[in-house]
Write a protein that holds these residues in place. Structure first.
Motif, mmCIF file in Angstrom:
data_model
loop_
_atom_site.group_PDB
_atom_site.id
_atom_site.type_symbol
_atom_site.label_atom_id
_atom_site.label_comp_id
_atom_site.label_asym_id
_atom_site.label_seq_id
_atom_site.Cartn_x
_atom_site.Cartn_y
_atom_site.Cartn_z
ATOM 1 N N ASN A 2 6.193 3.038 4.986
ATOM 2 C CA ASN A 2 5.689 1.671 4.947
ATOM 3 C C ASN A 2 4.276 1.651 5.506
ATOM 4 O O ASN A 2 3.989 2.296 6.509
ATOM 5 N N LYS A 3 3.401 0.892 4.836
ATOM 6 C CA LYS A 3 1.982 0.986 5.149
ATOM 7 C C LYS A 3 1.293 -0.360 5.013
ATOM 8 O O LYS A 3 1.724 -1.204 4.231
ATOM 9 N N ILE A 4 0.223 -0.525 5.781
ATOM 10 C CA ILE A 4 -0.652 -1.683 5.641
ATOM 11 C C ILE A 4 -2.073 -1.167 5.415
ATOM 12 O O ILE A 4 -2.558 -0.319 6.163
ATOM 13 N N TYR A 5 -2.695 -1.658 4.357
ATOM 14 C CA TYR A 5 -4.108 -1.404 4.087
ATOM 15 C C TYR A 5 -4.842 -2.656 4.545
ATOM 16 O O TYR A 5 -4.543 -3.758 4.085
ATOM 17 N N TYR A 6 -5.794 -2.475 5.447
ATOM 18 C CA TYR A 6 -6.447 -3.629 6.064
ATOM 19 C C TYR A 6 -7.883 -3.274 6.405
ATOM 20 O O TYR A 6 -8.326 -2.129 6.236
ATOM 21 N N THR A 38 -7.982 7.487 -5.134
ATOM 22 C CA THR A 38 -7.544 7.131 -6.493
ATOM 23 C C THR A 38 -6.023 7.120 -6.560
ATOM 24 O O THR A 38 -5.425 6.214 -7.152
ATOM 25 N N GLU A 39 -5.382 8.101 -5.927
ATOM 26 C CA GLU A 39 -3.915 8.192 -5.947
ATOM 27 C C GLU A 39 -3.279 6.987 -5.257
ATOM 28 O O GLU A 39 -2.293 6.436 -5.750
ATOM 29 N N GLU A 40 -3.834 6.586 -4.119
ATOM 30 C CA GLU A 40 -3.295 5.416 -3.410
ATOM 31 C C GLU A 40 -3.458 4.158 -4.258
ATOM 32 O O GLU A 40 -2.540 3.335 -4.348
ATOM 33 N N LEU A 41 -4.624 4.011 -4.887
ATOM 34 C CA LEU A 41 -4.864 2.834 -5.718
ATOM 35 C C LEU A 41 -3.937 2.832 -6.930
ATOM 36 O O LEU A 41 -3.403 1.782 -7.302
ATOM 37 N N GLU A 42 -3.703 3.994 -7.521
ATOM 38 C CA GLU A 42 -2.796 4.066 -8.667
ATOM 39 C C GLU A 42 -1.368 3.705 -8.268
ATOM 40 O O GLU A 42 -0.649 3.065 -9.034
ATOM 41 N N GLU A 43 -0.967 4.100 -7.061
ATOM 42 C CA GLU A 43 0.361 3.717 -6.563
ATOM 43 C C GLU A 43 0.434 2.196 -6.369
ATOM 44 O O GLU A 43 1.425 1.558 -6.723
ATOM 45 N N MET A 44 -0.631 1.605 -5.823
ATOM 46 C CA MET A 44 -0.663 0.150 -5.657
ATOM 47 C C MET A 44 -0.591 -0.547 -7.018
ATOM 48 O O MET A 44 0.107 -1.547 -7.166
ATOM 49 N N ILE A 95 6.057 -1.989 1.570
ATOM 50 C CA ILE A 95 7.260 -1.946 2.405
ATOM 51 C C ILE A 95 8.452 -1.694 1.496
ATOM 52 O O ILE A 95 8.700 -2.472 0.563
ATOM 53 N N ASN A 96 9.166 -0.617 1.757
ATOM 54 C CA ASN A 96 10.338 -0.257 0.962
ATOM 55 C C ASN A 96 10.037 -0.270 -0.539
ATOM 56 O O ASN A 96 10.782 -0.834 -1.333
ATOM 57 N N ASP A 97 8.916 0.328 -0.908
ATOM 58 C CA ASP A 97 8.488 0.474 -2.301
ATOM 59 C C ASP A 97 8.229 -0.867 -2.997
ATOM 60 O O ASP A 97 8.326 -0.968 -4.217
ATOM 61 N N LEU A 113 9.910 -11.116 6.290
ATOM 62 C CA LEU A 113 11.304 -10.928 5.859
ATOM 63 C C LEU A 113 11.569 -9.465 5.532
ATOM 64 O O LEU A 113 12.607 -8.910 5.908
ATOM 65 N N ALA A 114 10.640 -8.835 4.815
ATOM 66 C CA ALA A 114 10.813 -7.427 4.446
ATOM 67 C C ALA A 114 10.858 -6.534 5.687
ATOM 68 O O ALA A 114 11.661 -5.607 5.774
ATOM 69 N N LEU A 115 9.996 -6.818 6.666
ATOM 70 C CA LEU A 115 9.963 -6.015 7.884
ATOM 71 C C LEU A 115 11.232 -6.190 8.722
ATOM 72 O O LEU A 115 11.638 -5.283 9.457
ATOM 73 N N ALA A 116 11.861 -7.338 8.595
ATOM 74 C CA ALA A 116 13.098 -7.586 9.324
ATOM 75 C C ALA A 116 14.241 -6.713 8.796
ATOM 76 O O ALA A 116 15.237 -6.494 9.486
ATOM 77 N N HIS A 117 14.082 -6.199 7.578
ATOM 78 C CA HIS A 117 15.130 -5.388 6.951
ATOM 79 C C HIS A 117 14.744 -3.919 6.822
ATOM 80 O O HIS A 117 15.303 -3.192 6.014
ATOM 81 N N VAL A 118 13.769 -3.506 7.615
ATOM 82 C CA VAL A 118 13.340 -2.098 7.553
ATOM 83 C C VAL A 118 14.221 -1.286 8.469
ATOM 84 O O VAL A 118 14.552 -1.671 9.542
#
Length: 118
Positions: A2-6, A38-44, A95-97, A113-118
């Motif tokens: 799980n990741k945050i881009y900021y 490029t790989e990270e952007l393609e995943e996003m 978060i969780n794909d 909500l998503a973080l509450a279920h990690v």
């Protein structure tokens, strides 16, 4: 993972990070200090469905480069996001794909909500 881009220098991003639950277990990626690959952007893009969904039309460069008066393609959105961090809507959570883009109140509610279920 799980990741945050900021952007560390962004007041809104800092405020959002402070509001996250303490046990969030996110990997932090400051897009100014460590540009996205490029790989990270393609995943996003895979998760969001398009590069345009990841593109910030609020960016000052968007206006100063007169991009708002051009018909941009998906390749253009990808190119601009990779060229300059300001074109990525922020923050981006994975978060969780699942991807959460931007700082709208509804989006941030979904992130919590998503973080509450990690």
């Amino acid at each position: 993972m799980n990741k945050i881009y900021y952007l560390a220098s962004c007041d809104t991003c800092r405020k959002i990070i402070k509001s996250l639950p303490e046990n969030h277990n996110l990997a932090f990626h400051d897009i100014k200090q460590n540009p996205i690959t490029t790989e990270e952007l393609e995943e996003m893009r895979r998760l969001s469905g398009s590069y345009e969904a990841l593109f910030s039309k609020k960016a000052q460069l968007y206006k100063s480069m007169n991009l708002k008066n051009q018909s941009l393609t998906e390749d253009d959105f990808k190119k601009y996001i990779l060229e300059h961090y300001t074109f990525l809507s922020r923050p981006v959570f994975i978060i969780n794909d699942k991807i959460y883009i931007g700082n709208s109140q509804q989006n941030m509610h979904q992130v919590h909500l998503a973080l509450a279920h990690v």
